[in-house]
Design a protein around this motif. Structure first.
Motif, PDB file in Angstrom:
ATOM      1  N   VAL A 165       0.955  -1.373  -0.030  1.00  0.00           N
ATOM      2  CA  VAL A 165       0.146   0.059   0.059  1.00  0.00           C
ATOM      3  C   VAL A 165       1.112   1.113   0.021  1.00  0.00           C
ATOM      4  O   VAL A 165       2.201   1.192   0.651  1.00  0.00           O
ATOM      5  N   VAL A 166       0.426   2.326  -0.824  1.00  0.00           N
ATOM      6  CA  VAL A 166       1.296   3.450  -0.593  1.00  0.00           C
ATOM      7  C   VAL A 166       0.335   4.862  -0.648  1.00  0.00           C
ATOM      8  O   VAL A 166      -0.819   4.579  -1.211  1.00  0.00           O
ATOM      9  N   LEU A 167       0.806   5.737  -0.125  1.00  0.00           N
ATOM     10  CA  LEU A 167      -0.224   6.920   0.106  1.00  0.00           C
ATOM     11  C   LEU A 167       0.518   8.101  -0.866  1.00  0.00           C
ATOM     12  O   LEU A 167       1.835   8.113  -1.148  1.00  0.00           O
ATOM     13  N   ILE A 168      -0.233   8.887  -1.532  1.00  0.00           N
ATOM     14  CA  ILE A 168      -0.081   9.963  -2.420  1.00  0.00           C
ATOM     15  C   ILE A 168       0.552  11.106  -1.277  1.00  0.00           C
ATOM     16  O   ILE A 168      -0.200  11.528  -0.452  1.00  0.00           O
ATOM     17  N   PRO A 169       1.859  11.491  -1.435  1.00  0.00           N
ATOM     18  CA  PRO A 169       2.137  12.351  -0.822  1.00  0.00           C
ATOM     19  C   PRO A 169       1.194  13.755  -0.332  1.00  0.00           C
ATOM     20  O   PRO A 169       0.484  14.473  -1.260  1.00  0.00           O
ATOM     21  N   GLY A 170       1.218  14.081   0.833  1.00  0.00           N
ATOM     22  CA  GLY A 170       0.446  14.968   1.252  1.00  0.00           C
ATOM     23  C   GLY A 170      -1.234  14.783   1.464  1.00  0.00           C
ATOM     24  O   GLY A 170      -2.087  15.599   1.939  1.00  0.00           O
ATOM     25  N   THR A 171      -1.390  13.509   1.142  1.00  0.00           N
ATOM     26  CA  THR A 171      -2.910  12.970   1.177  1.00  0.00           C
ATOM     27  C   THR A 171      -3.118  12.039   2.188  1.00  0.00           C
ATOM     28  O   THR A 171      -2.163  11.021   2.797  1.00  0.00           O
ATOM     29  N   HIS A 172      -4.559  11.296   2.384  1.00  0.00           N
ATOM     30  CA  HIS A 172      -4.592  10.125   3.105  1.00  0.00           C
ATOM     31  C   HIS A 172      -5.224   9.201   1.998  1.00  0.00           C
ATOM     32  O   HIS A 172      -5.846   8.233   2.425  1.00  0.00           O
ATOM     33  N   SER A 173      -4.956   9.097   0.837  1.00  0.00           N
ATOM     34  CA  SER A 173      -5.298   8.524  -0.346  1.00  0.00           C
ATOM     35  C   SER A 173      -4.207   7.931  -0.916  1.00  0.00           C
ATOM     36  O   SER A 173      -2.992   8.319  -0.922  1.00  0.00           O
ATOM     37  N   GLY A 174      -4.479   6.776  -1.904  1.00  0.00           N
ATOM     38  CA  GLY A 174      -3.386   6.053  -2.511  1.00  0.00           C
ATOM     39  C   GLY A 174      -3.936   5.135  -3.289  1.00  0.00           C
ATOM     40  O   GLY A 174      -4.862   4.983  -3.843  1.00  0.00           O
ATOM     41  N   TYR A 175      -2.896   4.036  -3.250  1.00  0.00           N
ATOM     42  CA  TYR A 175      -3.167   2.676  -4.083  1.00  0.00           C
ATOM     43  C   TYR A 175      -2.747   1.463  -3.294  1.00  0.00           C
ATOM     44  O   TYR A 175      -1.902   1.538  -2.398  1.00  0.00           O
ATOM     45  N   VAL A 176      -3.292   0.270  -3.562  1.00  0.00           N
ATOM     46  CA  VAL A 176      -3.343  -0.978  -3.244  1.00  0.00           C
ATOM     47  C   VAL A 176      -2.576  -1.614  -4.094  1.00  0.00           C
ATOM     48  O   VAL A 176      -3.096  -1.686  -5.586  1.00  0.00           O
ATOM     49  N   LEU A 177      -1.513  -2.325  -3.933  1.00  0.00           N
ATOM     50  CA  LEU A 177      -0.789  -3.001  -5.177  1.00  0.00           C
ATOM     51  C   LEU A 177      -1.295  -4.514  -4.793  1.00  0.00           C
ATOM     52  O   LEU A 177      -1.033  -5.041  -3.878  1.00  0.00           O
ATOM     53  N   ASP A 178      -1.697  -5.316  -6.045  1.00  0.00           N
ATOM     54  CA  ASP A 178      -1.876  -6.870  -6.056  1.00  0.00           C
ATOM     55  C   ASP A 178      -0.613  -7.340  -6.357  1.00  0.00           C
ATOM     56  O   ASP A 178      -0.008  -7.107  -6.930  1.00  0.00           O
ATOM     57  N   GLY A 179      -0.718  -8.867  -6.132  1.00  0.00           N
ATOM     58  CA  GLY A 179       0.310  -9.773  -6.563  1.00  0.00           C
ATOM     59  C   GLY A 179       0.660  -9.915  -7.985  1.00  0.00           C
ATOM     60  O   GLY A 179       1.875 -10.087  -8.300  1.00  0.00           O
ATOM     61  N   PHE A 180      -0.289  -9.443  -8.945  1.00  0.00           N
ATOM     62  CA  PHE A 180      -0.034  -9.317 -10.380  1.00  0.00           C
ATOM     63  C   PHE A 180       0.424  -8.146 -10.876  1.00  0.00           C
ATOM     64  O   PHE A 180       0.672  -7.876 -12.353  1.00  0.00           O
ATOM     65  N   GLY A 181       0.458  -6.939  -9.960  1.00  0.00           N
ATOM     66  CA  GLY A 181       1.019  -5.828 -10.398  1.00  0.00           C
ATOM     67  C   GLY A 181      -0.210  -4.740 -10.616  1.00  0.00           C
ATOM     68  O   GLY A 181       0.163  -3.634 -10.829  1.00  0.00           O
ATOM     69  N   GLY A 182      -1.332  -5.325 -10.317  1.00  0.00           N
ATOM     70  CA  GLY A 182      -2.629  -4.085 -10.407  1.00  0.00           C
ATOM     71  C   GLY A 182      -2.497  -3.212  -9.285  1.00  0.00           C
ATOM     72  O   GLY A 182      -2.108  -3.576  -8.214  1.00  0.00           O
ATOM     73  N   LEU A 183      -2.677  -1.797  -9.709  1.00  0.00           N
ATOM     74  CA  LEU A 183      -2.607  -0.781  -8.729  1.00  0.00           C
ATOM     75  C   LEU A 183      -4.066  -0.464  -8.585  1.00  0.00           C
ATOM     76  O   LEU A 183      -4.756   0.044  -9.650  1.00  0.00           O
ATOM     77  N   HIS A 184      -4.725  -0.240  -7.312  1.00  0.00           N
ATOM     78  CA  HIS A 184      -6.057  -0.033  -7.176  1.00  0.00           C
ATOM     79  C   HIS A 184      -6.241   1.095  -6.491  1.00  0.00           C
ATOM     80  O   HIS A 184      -5.718   1.079  -5.145  1.00  0.00           O
ATOM     81  N   PRO A 185      -6.776   2.094  -6.836  1.00  0.00           N
ATOM     82  CA  PRO A 185      -6.771   3.491  -6.111  1.00  0.00           C
ATOM     83  C   PRO A 185      -8.041   3.208  -4.663  1.00  0.00           C
ATOM     84  O   PRO A 185      -8.695   2.549  -4.632  1.00  0.00           O
ATOM     85  N   PHE A 186      -7.661   3.992  -3.644  1.00  0.00           N
ATOM     86  CA  PHE A 186      -8.489   4.202  -2.729  1.00  0.00           C
ATOM     87  C   PHE A 186      -8.405   5.568  -2.215  1.00  0.00           C
ATOM     88  O   PHE A 186      -7.355   6.494  -2.657  1.00  0.00           O
ATOM     89  N   ALA A 187      -9.688   6.109  -1.616  1.00  0.00           N
ATOM     90  CA  ALA A 187      -9.821   7.477  -1.343  1.00  0.00           C
ATOM     91  C   ALA A 187     -10.221   7.897   0.194  1.00  0.00           C
ATOM     92  O   ALA A 187     -11.034   7.014   0.510  1.00  0.00           O
ATOM     93  N   ALA A 188      -9.814   8.593   0.781  1.00  0.00           N
ATOM     94  CA  ALA A 188      -9.934   9.029   2.021  1.00  0.00           C
ATOM     95  C   ALA A 188     -11.210   9.820   2.106  1.00  0.00           C
ATOM     96  O   ALA A 188     -11.508  10.405   0.900  1.00  0.00           O
ATOM     97  N   LEU A 189     -11.958   9.774   3.203  1.00  0.00           N
ATOM     98  CA  LEU A 189     -13.421  10.558   2.996  1.00  0.00           C
ATOM     99  C   LEU A 189     -13.044  12.132   2.899  1.00  0.00           C
ATOM    100  O   LEU A 189     -12.214  12.846   3.365  1.00  0.00           O
ATOM    101  N   GLY A 190     -13.603  12.494   1.762  1.00  0.00           N
ATOM    102  CA  GLY A 190     -13.570  13.935   1.132  1.00  0.00           C
ATOM    103  C   GLY A 190     -12.688  14.101   0.251  1.00  0.00           C
ATOM    104  O   GLY A 190     -12.372  15.138  -0.440  1.00  0.00           O
ATOM    105  N   ASP A 191     -11.749  13.030  -0.324  1.00  0.00           N
ATOM    106  CA  ASP A 191     -10.843  13.131  -1.235  1.00  0.00           C
ATOM    107  C   ASP A 191     -11.595  12.595  -2.460  1.00  0.00           C
ATOM    108  O   ASP A 191     -12.403  11.675  -2.530  1.00  0.00           O
ATOM    109  N   ALA A 192     -11.173  13.067  -3.588  1.00  0.00           N
ATOM    110  CA  ALA A 192     -11.515  12.537  -5.031  1.00  0.00           C
ATOM    111  C   ALA A 192     -10.829  11.212  -5.100  1.00  0.00           C
ATOM    112  O   ALA A 192      -9.565  10.998  -4.797  1.00  0.00           O
ATOM    113  N   MET A 193     -11.342  10.470  -5.873  1.00  0.00           N
ATOM    114  CA  MET A 193     -10.735   9.132  -5.970  1.00  0.00           C
ATOM    115  C   MET A 193      -9.465   9.319  -6.939  1.00  0.00           C
ATOM    116  O   MET A 193      -9.510   9.961  -8.030  1.00  0.00           O
ATOM    117  N   PRO A 194      -8.160   8.873  -6.571  1.00  0.00           N
ATOM    118  CA  PRO A 194      -6.983   8.883  -7.476  1.00  0.00           C
ATOM    119  C   PRO A 194      -7.319   8.238  -8.760  1.00  0.00           C
ATOM    120  O   PRO A 194      -8.167   7.217  -8.818  1.00  0.00           O
TER     121      PRO A 194
END
Length: 789
Positions: free
Chosen positions: A693-722
């Motif tokens: 899991v990685v956060l976008i700098p300065g935010t509470h949102s980011g991405y989850v990495l799966d074992g196949f290399g897929g990057l899946h965005p997630f968004a904190a409350l009030g943030d737009a989905m990356p």
């Protein structure tokens, strides 16, 4: 220093009775004349040989590579107190036999000179034997020249070893020696070669037995017996022991007596063209206590020749799984080797100091650096036909030899710059090893490249270039060594230095980026090298690595092992206060720093977070020890279920998320209530495929990495989905993705970074530029994490 122990032993053997019969009648009846000088060595290669073994097929002249010899000194015939050559013993018998003829003919066919050594030694303070022998020196001169000319030899080597004393005739032994050498020189046939063996300390001044400036006009060369220094170095400064201890018999530097000091003193006293630096083809061993470098002997000290030293590891007396190989810690440039092992017969730990391919090569480099006449070997039969020894000579003294060198500009205006390396060697250069040292932070020497093949071959020189990355305002030095065509490793070159200037142009969109391997190694990805403090080769126990936040990030950080132990890399972390440790239990999974860099949290497999704090510096400024972080608020705990995988902390330090194996993110607070869990775009219940899991700098949102290399965005409350990434790697059905890191310049709308695969491949996403070089282990799933700043 006075006469070396080893020459006394050899002299005693030459004076002893024959151990095997020799033919007293020379045959063939005469020696062949010397052909044109051997064109192989570009400096003189002068080697002694013990009389009793010169025809031995394993160690005598049949085993030698004459193409890399200039002169062979037969050791030797003894001189009596009355000046007469003693007509008995091994030395006399072999010289006056067909064995001597065969040696000389084999040498002359290849343009190699043979000289007869005359031996006179006196260890008494008043020098009665030396004074008498020199007083009757006219007899020695006449008989020595007769033995030389009748035997078809090319010169005489004088091994006169004594002290300066007042003789009964009122003259000093020093002045009598000078007169004797002057007469010998005048009496020898034109074109004869006269050499003299002298002590390594004789260059200190003219008050010893050998007055070098007075002797120099009458000799062609001084063979400097630069060995057996361990018998004197324990009481000179710097001293590494309080009484006689084992150590390098011929250290290059950093001991009271050393070869560099010898070269400096001799070349300041006599022409370098007359100086031959003698090197030992032997070492010394003993039982020791304690078991350490420069061990104190608890048994007799035994001289051991090169061939026996090289065979110790396989010897039947060596206890299984006890043999270890080291380099002398006090003389890193000299690379003198010492081995430690358990002796079955002696029931002790044994230590052996000796010179191998690498440390001999360092001495040969010294000969070239000081432009000495050449190198001397004591003795050739100690090494026999060992191919690495002849290759070492060829590598350093054959036509076209270029010492291993590194070249770099003194100042750098970019954080990426070019290092050039080169060498030309007779045995060929298969590869180079390169190391760097960040001198701004007192970093130890660190590997930059190993087994790097040369890219260019021209004018008998192998060369190549390497892009180096450095931190602004840091100074570096570099060194290089070669691996030749036989796989032997040469000595390190003298270091060269550079400085990356303040305000240097960044070569990459990151200050540094690093990959952790399963064994604890921290490897740079197009970044400056850093020094780690732990490595477990073959043991896949490293779990996570992260850089410490701060102005110097990511030059320092921590590596976490599976038991919860922390291991710093870089210079800035002095201690880690982590009260939780699971000895023998592989349950630690990840950790994260707080933004202050003074502490953070360790994640265990059940989801619990354990505070830790650190003592740290920034450059050379102490920042003290961080207070223990507060216990986290909220979060999720899976008692007895190893499902937690990763942890991240927000850049504002208010909290973070724990990633579980199914892709769920669970918020926790730091000194405040836990944040709401973010909105996910992927979740795999029952399938442990989430890897990072990685956060976008300065935010509470980011991405989850799966074992196949897929990057899946997630968004904190009030943030737009990356945004979803349209580029980047994906390995459908192959669980090989291991980590993800986003560039510091990433924003919620324009994230960019890198995905790490298990082999170490670093793959750009979001338009990030390619990073090169990076570590890569093809076919080995050993990469574990990636981070940077």
């Amino acid at each position: 220093m006075t006469h070396p122990v080893i020459t006394r032993l050899e002299a005693a053997q030459a004076a002893g009775p024959m151990q095997a019969p020799v033919d007293p009648t020379p045959g063939p009846t005469s020696t062949i004349p010397l052909s044109a000088p051997n064109p192989g060595p570009q400096r003189e290669v002068f080697g002694f040989v013990s009389a009793g073994v010169i025809a031995d097929p394993g160690v005598g002249y049949p085993s030698w590579d004459f193409s890399m010899l200039s002169t062979v000194a037969y050791f030797g015939e003894h001189v009596n107190w009355d000046g007469n050559i003693i007509q008995s013993g091994v030395g006399w018998a072999v010289w006056n036999s067909s064995t001597r003829v065969a040696l000389i003919n084999a040498a002359h066919r290849q343009g190699v000179k043979v000289v007869l050594t005359l031996i006179l030694s006196d260890g008494k303070a008043n020098q009665p034997v030396m004074c008498s022998g020199l007083g009757w020196g006219d007899r020695t001169i006449a008989q020595g020249i007769q033995q030389m000319t009748a035997g078809g030899a090319d010169g005489i080597n004088l091994d006169y070893e004594g002290q300066n004393a007042t003789c009964v005739n009122g003259q000093s032994s020093q002045s009598m020696l000078i007169s004797f050498v002057q007469k010998m020189h005048a009496a020898m046939p034109a074109g004869s070669y006269l050499s003299m063996d002298t002590y390594s300390g004789s260059g200190e001044g003219p008050d010893g037995f050998f007055n070098l400036p007075a002797l120099a006009p009458y000799v062609d060369s001084f063979f400097v017996m630069a060995y057996d220094m361990e018998y004197y170095n324990w009481y000179g400064q710097p001293a590494y022991c309080s009484r006689m201890c084992l150590g390098p018999t011929a250290p290059l530097t950093n001991y009271f007596y050393n070869d560099t000091r010898t070269a400096v003193e001799y070349t300041a006293t006599v022409p370098a063209s007359k100086v031959i630096l003698g090197v030992p083809y032997y070492g010394r061993k003993a039982c020791i206590s304690p078991v350490t470098a420069n061990g104190y002997p608890t048994s007799s000290i035994i001289a051991e020749d090169y061939l026996d030293a090289a065979a110790e590891q396989a010897y039947s007396d060596t206890a299984p799984n006890t043999y270890s190989i080291h380099r002398d810690p006090h003389d890193p440039l000299g690379q003198e080797r010492f081995d430690i092992w358990g002796s079955i017969a002696n029931q002790c730990a044994r230590e052996l100091y000796w010179d191998d391919f690498a440390s001999l090569g360092a001495k040969y480099d010294l000969v070239n650096r000081y432009n000495l006449r050449g190198v001397g070997i004591f003795t050739l039969n100690y090494g026999g036909g060992a191919p690495e020894l002849w290759c070492d000579l060829r590598d350093h003294f054959s036509a076209g030899h270029v010492p291993a060198t590194a070249t770099v500009d003194a100042q750098q205006t970019s954080t990426a710059f070019t290092l050039t390396f080169a060498a030309g060697q007779g045995c060929g250069v298969r590869a180079f090893d390169l190391q760097e040292q960040d001198t701004s932070i007192a970093q130890p020497w660190t590997d930059v490249a190993a087994n790097l093949a040369p890219t260019t071959y021209a004018n008998q020189t192998y060369s190549g270039t390497l892009t180096i990355n450095g931190f602004p305002q840091h100074a570096y030095q570099f060194r290089v060594r070669t691996r030749d065509g036989h796989g032997y490793i040469g000595a390190w070159s003298p270091p060269v230095a550079t400085q990356v200037l303040p305000g240097a142009t960044p070569a990459h969109p990151f200050r540094g980026m690093y990959t952790l391997d399963a064994y604890g190694g921290v490897s740079p990805d197009a970044s400056p090298a850093v020094a780690g403090t732990a490595y477990w080769p073959g043991w896949s126990i490293a779990r996570a690595g992260h850089g410490m936040p701060g102005p110097e990030a990511p030059q320092s950080g921590l590596v976490l092992d599976g038991y919860g132990g922390f291991h710093p890399y870089g210079p800035d972390i002095t201690a880690v206060l982590a009260p939780t440790y699971w000895q023998g239990w592989d349950i630690a999974r990840d950790f994260a720093f707080l933004p202050t860099g003074l502490g953070g949290y360790t994640l265990d497999g059940y989801g619990r977070l354990h505070p830790f704090s650190i003592s740290r510096t920034a450059g050379f400024r102490s920042l003290g020890t961080g207070p223990p972080p507060p216990m986290p608020v909220g979060g999720t705990y899976w008692q007895g279920w190893d499902i937690a995988r990763k942890v991240v902390i927000f850049s504002d330090g208010t909290g973070g998320y724990v990633l579980d194996g199914y892709g769920g993110l669970h918020g926790f607070g730091v000194g405040r209530p836990a944040p709401p869990d973010p909105t996910l775009t992927a979740y795999w219940p029952g399938w442990t495929i989430a890897r990072d899991v990685v956060l976008i700098p300065g935010t509470h949102s980011g991405y989850v990495l799966d074992g196949f290399g897929g990057l899946h965005p997630f968004a904190a409350l009030g943030d737009a989905m990356p945004p979803a990434f349209s580029d980047g790697p994906y390995w459908h059905g192959w669980d090989i993705a291991r980590g993800v890191w986003l560039l510091p310049t990433s924003t919620l709308s324009q994230p960019a970074g890198y995905v790490l695969d298990g082999y170490g491949g670093v793959h750009p996403v979001g338009g990030a530029p390619a990073a090169s070089p990076t570590p890569y282990w093809p076919g080995q799933d050993v990469a574990r994490g990636i981070w940077g700043a």
